[in-house]
Scaffold this motif. Sequence first.
Motif, PDB file in Angstrom:
ATOM      1  N   ILE A   1       0.811  -1.079  -0.072  1.00  0.00           N
ATOM      2  CA  ILE A   1       0.068   0.059   0.028  1.00  0.00           C
ATOM      3  C   ILE A   1       0.974   1.234   0.013  1.00  0.00           C
ATOM      4  CG2 ILE A   1      -1.540   1.343   1.545  1.00  0.00           C
ATOM      5  CD1 ILE A   1      -2.912  -1.399   2.273  1.00  0.00           C
ATOM      6  N   HIS A   2       1.728   1.268   0.940  1.00  0.00           N
ATOM      7  CA  HIS A   2       2.953   2.358   0.807  1.00  0.00           C
ATOM      8  C   HIS A   2       3.654   2.568  -0.483  1.00  0.00           C
ATOM      9  CE1 HIS A   2       2.702   2.437   5.656  1.00  0.00           C
ATOM     10  NE2 HIS A   2       1.729   3.289   5.023  1.00  0.00           N
ATOM     11  N   LEU A   3       3.873   1.596  -0.939  1.00  0.00           N
ATOM     12  CA  LEU A   3       4.303   1.692  -2.408  1.00  0.00           C
ATOM     13  C   LEU A   3       3.564   2.158  -3.234  1.00  0.00           C
ATOM     14  CD1 LEU A   3       7.088   1.040  -3.958  1.00  0.00           C
ATOM     15  CD2 LEU A   3       6.148  -1.081  -4.445  1.00  0.00           C
TER      16      LEU A   3
ATOM     17  N   VAL B   1      -2.152   5.963  -5.198  1.00  0.00           N
ATOM     18  CA  VAL B   1      -3.445   5.127  -5.116  1.00  0.00           C
ATOM     19  C   VAL B   1      -4.710   5.807  -4.521  1.00  0.00           C
ATOM     20  CG1 VAL B   1      -2.671   4.367  -2.683  1.00  0.00           C
ATOM     21  CG2 VAL B   1      -3.912   2.833  -4.539  1.00  0.00           C
ATOM     22  N   GLU B   2      -4.448   7.077  -3.614  1.00  0.00           N
ATOM     23  CA  GLU B   2      -5.348   7.599  -3.382  1.00  0.00           C
ATOM     24  C   GLU B   2      -6.143   8.352  -4.091  1.00  0.00           C
ATOM     25  OE1 GLU B   2      -5.691   9.852   1.285  1.00  0.00           O
ATOM     26  OE2 GLU B   2      -4.003  10.413  -0.152  1.00  0.00           O
ATOM     27  N   ALA B   3      -5.858   8.727  -5.438  1.00  0.00           N
ATOM     28  CA  ALA B   3      -6.448   9.343  -6.083  1.00  0.00           C
ATOM     29  C   ALA B   3      -7.400   8.551  -6.979  1.00  0.00           C
ATOM     30  CB  ALA B   3      -5.640  10.273  -7.148  1.00  0.00           C
TER      31      ALA B   3
ATOM     32  N   LEU C   1       9.292  -0.904   9.852  1.00  0.00           N
ATOM     33  CA  LEU C   1       9.816   0.448  10.170  1.00  0.00           C
ATOM     34  C   LEU C   1      10.637   0.892   9.102  1.00  0.00           C
ATOM     35  CD1 LEU C   1      10.935  -0.141  13.908  1.00  0.00           C
ATOM     36  CD2 LEU C   1       9.137   1.198  13.143  1.00  0.00           C
ATOM     37  N   TRP C   2      11.333   0.056   8.333  1.00  0.00           N
ATOM     38  CA  TRP C   2      12.358   0.408   7.460  1.00  0.00           C
ATOM     39  C   TRP C   2      11.738   0.431   5.934  1.00  0.00           C
ATOM     40  CZ3 TRP C   2      17.189   2.684   8.264  1.00  0.00           C
ATOM     41  CH2 TRP C   2      17.596   2.713   9.770  1.00  0.00           C
ATOM     42  N   HIS C   3      10.548   0.071   5.605  1.00  0.00           N
ATOM     43  CA  HIS C   3      10.337   0.079   4.124  1.00  0.00           C
ATOM     44  C   HIS C   3       9.984   1.325   3.626  1.00  0.00           C
ATOM     45  CE1 HIS C   3       6.128   0.113   5.833  1.00  0.00           C
ATOM     46  NE2 HIS C   3       5.799   0.689   4.823  1.00  0.00           N
ATOM     47  N   LEU C   4       9.523   2.140   4.213  1.00  0.00           N
ATOM     48  CA  LEU C   4       9.061   3.564   3.697  1.00  0.00           C
ATOM     49  C   LEU C   4      10.598   4.362   3.567  1.00  0.00           C
ATOM     50  CD1 LEU C   4       5.826   5.187   5.247  1.00  0.00           C
ATOM     51  CD2 LEU C   4       6.921   5.050   2.595  1.00  0.00           C
ATOM     52  N   PRO C   5      11.448   4.324   4.671  1.00  0.00           N
ATOM     53  CA  PRO C   5      12.696   4.952   4.155  1.00  0.00           C
ATOM     54  C   PRO C   5      13.471   4.254   2.794  1.00  0.00           C
ATOM     55  CG  PRO C   5      12.607   4.693   6.380  1.00  0.00           C
ATOM     56  CD  PRO C   5      11.219   4.124   6.000  1.00  0.00           C
ATOM     57  N   ILE C   6      13.403   3.024   2.814  1.00  0.00           N
ATOM     58  CA  ILE C   6      14.082   2.380   1.687  1.00  0.00           C
ATOM     59  C   ILE C   6      13.146   2.878   0.376  1.00  0.00           C
ATOM     60  CG2 ILE C   6      14.543   0.283   0.532  1.00  0.00           C
ATOM     61  CD1 ILE C   6      16.010   1.162   2.944  1.00  0.00           C
ATOM     62  N   ILE C   7      11.891   2.886   0.452  1.00  0.00           N
ATOM     63  CA  ILE C   7      11.111   3.348  -0.871  1.00  0.00           C
ATOM     64  C   ILE C   7      11.625   4.624  -1.143  1.00  0.00           C
ATOM     65  CG2 ILE C   7       8.837   4.072  -1.656  1.00  0.00           C
ATOM     66  CD1 ILE C   7       7.570   1.702  -0.120  1.00  0.00           C
TER      67      ILE C   7
ATOM     68  N   ASP D   1      10.326  18.052   3.734  1.00  0.00           N
ATOM     69  CA  ASP D   1       9.258  18.067   4.734  1.00  0.00           C
ATOM     70  C   ASP D   1       8.023  16.875   3.985  1.00  0.00           C
ATOM     71  OD1 ASP D   1       9.947  19.846   6.546  1.00  0.00           O
ATOM     72  OD2 ASP D   1       8.671  21.716   5.843  1.00  0.00           O
ATOM     73  N   THR D   2       8.073  17.080   2.801  1.00  0.00           N
ATOM     74  CA  THR D   2       7.056  16.040   2.182  1.00  0.00           C
ATOM     75  C   THR D   2       7.798  14.731   2.266  1.00  0.00           C
ATOM     76  OG1 THR D   2       6.756  17.651   0.407  1.00  0.00           O
ATOM     77  CG2 THR D   2       6.194  15.361  -0.199  1.00  0.00           C
ATOM     78  N   VAL D   3       8.830  14.332   2.201  1.00  0.00           N
ATOM     79  CA  VAL D   3       9.501  13.103   2.216  1.00  0.00           C
ATOM     80  C   VAL D   3       9.323  12.497   3.660  1.00  0.00           C
ATOM     81  CG1 VAL D   3      11.327  11.706   2.242  1.00  0.00           C
ATOM     82  CG2 VAL D   3      10.901  13.149   0.396  1.00  0.00           C
ATOM     83  N   ALA D   4       9.595  13.642   4.637  1.00  0.00           N
ATOM     84  CA  ALA D   4       9.599  13.363   6.087  1.00  0.00           C
ATOM     85  C   ALA D   4       8.247  12.812   6.694  1.00  0.00           C
ATOM     86  CB  ALA D   4      10.343  14.577   6.816  1.00  0.00           C
ATOM     87  N   ILE D   5       7.229  13.714   6.246  1.00  0.00           N
ATOM     88  CA  ILE D   5       5.983  13.402   6.590  1.00  0.00           C
ATOM     89  C   ILE D   5       5.498  12.195   6.247  1.00  0.00           C
ATOM     90  CG2 ILE D   5       3.569  14.003   6.207  1.00  0.00           C
ATOM     91  CD1 ILE D   5       4.358  16.899   6.294  1.00  0.00           C
ATOM     92  N   GLY D   6       5.868  11.512   5.033  1.00  0.00           N
ATOM     93  CA  GLY D   6       5.411  10.303   4.705  1.00  0.00           C
ATOM     94  C   GLY D   6       6.287   9.252   5.298  1.00  0.00           C
TER      95      GLY D   6
END
Length: 421
Positions: free
Chosen positions: A30-32, A51-53, A302-308, A132-137
């Motif tokens: 989902i995060h991908l 995906v949200e759109a 924990l690490w999948h989003l930073p890796i993405i 900020d955009t990346v950090a919030i995600g």
Amino acid sequence: MTTGADARLAQRDLTLDLARVSCVLLVVVIHLLFVGVGHGPDGQLLIERTVEAQPWFAAATWLGDVMPLFFVVGGFAAMAGWRSLERRGGDADAFVRLRLVRLARPALPLLAFLALALVGAALLGVDPLLVDTVAIGIGSPLWFLAAYVLAQALAPAMIRLHERAPLRTLALLALAACLVDAARLGTGIPQLGMVNVVVVWVAVQQLGFWMHDGWFRQRSPWALAGIVLAGYALLLVLVPFAGYSPSMLSNQYPPTVPMLVLGAIQAAALTLLHRPLAALMETRPARAVVWLAGSRLMTIYLWHLPIIMVLTGLQLLLPLPLPEPGSSVWWATRIPMLLAVLGVVWLLSLWLVRYERSPSHLADPVHPGRAATVAAVLLFAIAPFLIMELGLDALLAGIGVVGTTAAIWLVRGGRARLVAP
């Protein structure tokens, strides 16, 4: 998979392990799909939540939002762990210390990495808006740490209430959740909903206690199917009537009553599917996947989003072709991107997996004491809570490092190395 690992898995309800692993992998997918970074027809860089759109997204969350199932399965595990610990002479403080460290140790390297990365980005003069955009995600999934540790910390007390009056306890929690939602929706003050970070997830956790007691298992398949259908029928009425968001992800933080309804649906559905899932878990390939992913589940989460984000950034820097988000080519690239993310996380886990192991002496019922245990829970929970409320930045990541380190030090009595494997 080794014989020893096979024997350990044989002692568990493997369908719950399969559910836990499947939920985390679904979160990765989902995060991908959320991270849409590419070039539009005019060549300009696009950053969107792709995906949200999609017009079907809100409806898909009624099936795909598996966060309630995390807390249901967590409640089952808490009940099993608590009773096992009691038989060995452990107490509530020992239970909380064990649960806390299982969250805090894997979180510490991530928080340290985020703090250093954000400070480095500021020193290098990277566009603050992009940061900020990346950090919030990246910070968005961290709310789970605060909510889960608070629910688990309250588990011994809630188990006692469940043993005395299971229906009354669940009903009162559901009523409290309704009242909090009514106050938030009626006044338009979103901060009032923060109370449900505890109330709703503790209520969903209670469903795991019911599952452990065998209540769902004792229902017929038709009754379980009826719970699923009745739950969705209730949501179809409740969501528009009460003014909840049609997207279950929007109802996830702060959590709302639909999360409790969804938890009951998912508990019944998991029980309904128990026989085919159990048959699947009789196969060695399925057990191997569950063992491999289950032993490093927090690392994956924990690490999948930073890796993405890192892999996407590399595509921008090299530069590699980036299709327009939402295009057919973009959707096709999600599969190799998923495999790349999981591959990099696996490589990281070869070192990080040591943080998912808890020292055995934490079950000591004497040391370090109730006050230290309570303080440790609060110190660990504060940063993830603030990050979800305010957004991730270097300061809050630093607070997380300090708070998590202090929490680990407190529950270990300050007598051992904080990051010892």
